[in-house]
Design an enzyme around this catalytic site. Structure first.
Site, PDB file in Angstrom:
ATOM      1  N   SER A  55      -9.846   9.170 -54.563  1.00 25.94           N
ATOM      2  CA  SER A  55      -8.559   9.451 -55.189  1.00 25.94           C
ATOM      3  C   SER A  55      -7.613   9.835 -54.120  1.00 25.94           C
ATOM      4  O   SER A  55      -7.907  10.335 -53.052  1.00 25.94           O
ATOM      5  CB  SER A  55      -8.610  10.650 -56.186  1.00 25.94           C
ATOM      6  N   TYR A 103     -11.089  19.297 -59.177  1.00 25.52           N
ATOM      7  CA  TYR A 103     -11.240  17.900 -58.899  1.00 25.52           C
ATOM      8  C   TYR A 103     -10.882  17.656 -57.434  1.00 25.52           C
ATOM      9  O   TYR A 103     -11.671  16.519 -56.857  1.00 25.52           O
ATOM     10  CB  TYR A 103     -10.015  17.419 -60.012  1.00 25.52           C
TER      11      TYR A 103
END
Length: 689
Positions: free
Chosen positions: A566, A579
């Site tokens: 990501s 995250y």
């Protein structure tokens, strides 16, 4: 005789009554080709002589409709038939003088084409055209080939069929054999067909149904006779006992990647495993060592399975496999040198296609899964032929020189040269986690479109079934598998990787993609939330990466691993500490694995998406609400917000991520490892540092 050994008629008079002659030919063909006891995939052919209007003269003319080159009668459509003027086909007889004109006569078939049909005629065209009956079938029934491949095949043909069937000794198909077949049928009007030595069966009739019924009757007559007269037990009984199923699977799981690695250095191969009762009966038998080296008899069997199989002990270690594989290659090279002609094509891949493993079963390898599976099916047919022939006589394979002449036939070489160039990922196997999601399925679609076989792993069984079925319909059922897998379970990950190796022989591309998104400010991040992020995207990536790495290393073929991380792997975001932390961990895990994998040719790279909303499961739940709340905008405004935030002012879609994965999975990036690629439409905060 058991009902399973005889072939039932599937003819439907009501359906047939609605069809014209070409339609009846297609109907008959599809019925015959649907049963492997009648003929193999791509094997055999059918024909009908149909009166049609000549497009040049407007006058009626007789046209031969015959299966075109390379077709399959079980699955073909009307456009799979070649069409030829019968009068022109007959005129070729006047041009033909000697056997050295055979190939030229095949080329001359192009001058007989009716109505500019682009479908190329097959080598058997003259055999169909010169039989003086409107409808002709040529099939490779195991029962009939068992008779044809016996040492006393002509005597058995007379004994079983009396005076209703003729016999012609082995000869390579072409105009000369076509002329002989036609003359035999003409001189013996009581014949309903002919057995071709070491080859197969020709039958004929005045109508499509009569021809179909005759074909089935002759096949069933042979099957019943063989069953009643065969010496039992087959193959002189068992020499060894089969291992229990779990142990057979374990042995296949060990051997498939080991063999695949040894034979895929120049062209990647896909594997297939069969341990059906007929295979186990043969590989465990007293006659295995006697019969296997003889190879197959029927040309169609031979072309799919090579000159002979390789027998591999179930407990062979790496050194033993090296010796066996090298010895087979050397033997194949000697066969080529003994049999080659001055104009023979260069030697082809010298590796075996079929690997017979006593106590375990049969492995087959080919350039794609369908070809590997079909090769195994052909060898099962060959086993049935050897069982039948050795049960009533002695089995006889094709003479070595004849086998070579077929394998290296210049016409066969020309056909191979016309095949499309292999796609960039042909022969490669990809394993994708989160495969049923938006990004995962987009990656799968891209890799499948480039020729890879794909295993989709996902925890959502319903979505997995739906996505897998869709890909099977688009790309073929041979090329895709779905396996339910929880990435946090070590046992599940090991099992899923084993299923991949058992289905395709190994793996070449591992895509770590499964993920979740649950965000909260750091002071509101519970231990459960933290641990869940770590379990799915930390432990999950580790387990899949480790098991994929182990399989890649065993094959010794190199390979590519791609981690879907990501933007947050390199650029932190507020309100998502769990995250972001685990994404940074994924990135560093990939770099560590790149260091360890490099000596083995295993490349590990990362694709960093950002804000892929369309089709993404992670944007369908709480994450969407949390991101919208964090940005103080409505959920409907999210995609536009992320588009405008990007430097290029563009939205990022799942297929964009798939392109990045394809780059790292393919040879386009074969000198890249330890890298990451941002696919985010431009985000300055995540620029490479």
């Amino acid at each position: 005789m058991s009902n399973s050994a005889t072939v039932p008629s599937l003819w439907d008079d009501a359906k047939a009554a609605k069809l014209d002659e070409p339609g009846l030919l297609l109907y008959r063909s599809n019925l015959l080709g649907a049963d492997l006891r009648i003929t193999n995939f791509g094997g055999g052919n059918t024909s009908a002589k149909v009166v049609a209007k000549d497009p040049l003269t407007g006058e009626p003319t007789t046209v031969l409709w015959v299966k075109g080159s390379g077709g399959d009668i079980g699955s073909m459509k009307l456009d799979g038939f070649a069409t030829l003027y019968m009068d022109r086909l007959e005129s070729l007889k006047g041009l033909y003088k000697s056997l050295d004109q055979e190939d030229a006569m095949v080329h001359a078939l192009n001058h007989c084409i009716f109505d500019l049909n682009p479908r190329a005629p097959s080598i058997d065209t003259c055999l169909h055209g010169y039989v003086p009956y409107p409808h002709v079938d040529h099939v490779h029934s195991d029962a009939v080939i068992a008779i044809a491949a016996s040492e006393d095949s002509e005597k058995l043909t007379r004994e079983i069929f009396g005076d209703e069937m003729g016999y012609l000794p082995w000869q390579r198909p072409g105009i000369d054999l076509g002329i002989k077949l036609g003359e035999m049928a003409k001189k013996n009007p009581h014949y309903v067909g002919v057995v071709l030595g070491s080859h197969g069966l020709f039958t004929w009739g005045q109508t499509a149904k009569e021809c179909y019924d005759t074909t089935l009757r002759i096949i069933n007559k042979a099957a019943v006779w063989l069953d009643r007269n065969a010496v039992k037990p087959a193959f002189k009984g068992a020499k060894v006992e089969a291992l229990p199923e779990s142990e057979r699977r374990a042995a296949a799981l060990r051997l498939l990647p080991e063999i695949r690695g040894r034979i895929s250095k120049h062209e990647r191969k896909i594997g297939h495993f069969v341990d059906s009762p007929e295979v186990l009966e043969f590989v465990n038998s007293n006659m295995l060592e006697q019969l296997a080296p003889l190879g197959t008899s029927c040309p169609d069997h031979f072309l799919r399975t090579k000159i002979r199989p390789l027998i591999v002990p179930h407990d062979a270690d790496g050194a033993a496999l090296d010796t066996l594989v090298e010895a087979y290659r050397a033997d194949y090279a000697s066969y080529y040198e003994r049999c080659k002609h001055a104009d023979s094509p260069a030697i082809r891949d010298p590796n075996a296609v079929i690997y017979l493993v006593p106590r375990v079963g049969m492995l087959s390898f080919a350039k794609d899964k369908a070809t590997a599976r079909i090769a195994a099916e052909f060898y099962v047919n060959a086993i049935n032929v050897m069982r039948g022939a050795s049960g009533v006589s002695a089995y006889k394979g094709l003479p070595e020189q004849e086998a070579f002449n077929i394998e290296y036939w210049l016409l066969e070489e020309a056909k191979l040269s016309r095949m499309p160039k292999p796609k960039s990922l042909a022969g490669r196997v990809a394993f994708i986690t989160g495969g049923a999601g938006g990004i995962g399925s987009a990656i799968a679609s891209k890799l499948l479109s480039e020729g890879a076989c794909v295993v989709l792993a996902d925890i959502d069984q319903v979505s997995l079934n739906e996505v897998t079925a869709g890909f099977a319909k688009t790309y073929g059922r041979d090329n895709v598998r779905g396996v339910k897998m929880d990435v946090t379970s070590e046992e599940a990950v090991v099992q899923a990787m084993n299923e991949t190796a058992l289905a395709f022989g190994g793996v070449d591309i591992v895509v770590n993609n499964a993920g979740i998104t649950i965000a909260a400010p750091v002071e509101d991040t519970t231990l459960d939330l933290w641990n869940k992020n770590q379990a799915v995207m930390g432990t999950g990536y580790f387990l899949v990466g480790r098991e994929g790495y182990r399989l890649l290393k065993r094959q010794n073929l190199g390979g590519s691993m791609v981690f879907i991380c990501s933007k947050n792997a390199v650029a932190a975001s507020p309100g998502a500490s769990a995250y972001c932390a685990v994404k940074a961990g994924e990135l560093h895990l990939a770099r560590c694995m790149a260091l360890e994998g490099a000596p083995h040719g295993i490349r590990v790279n990362v694709v960093n998406p950002d804000a892929v909303l369309r089709g993404s499961k992670i944007w369908q739940g709480p994450w969407r609400e949390q991101r919208a709340a964090s940005l103080r905008i409505s959920q409907d405004e999210l995609e536009e917000h992320y588009r405008k935030r990007s430097l290029l002012q563009r939205s990022v879609y799942p297929e964009d991520i798939a392109e990045g994965v394809y780059f790292f999975a393919s040879d386009l990036s074969n000198k890249s490892t330890g890298n990451f690629l941002n696919v985010d439409a431009g985000n300055a905060a995540s620029f490479t540092r």
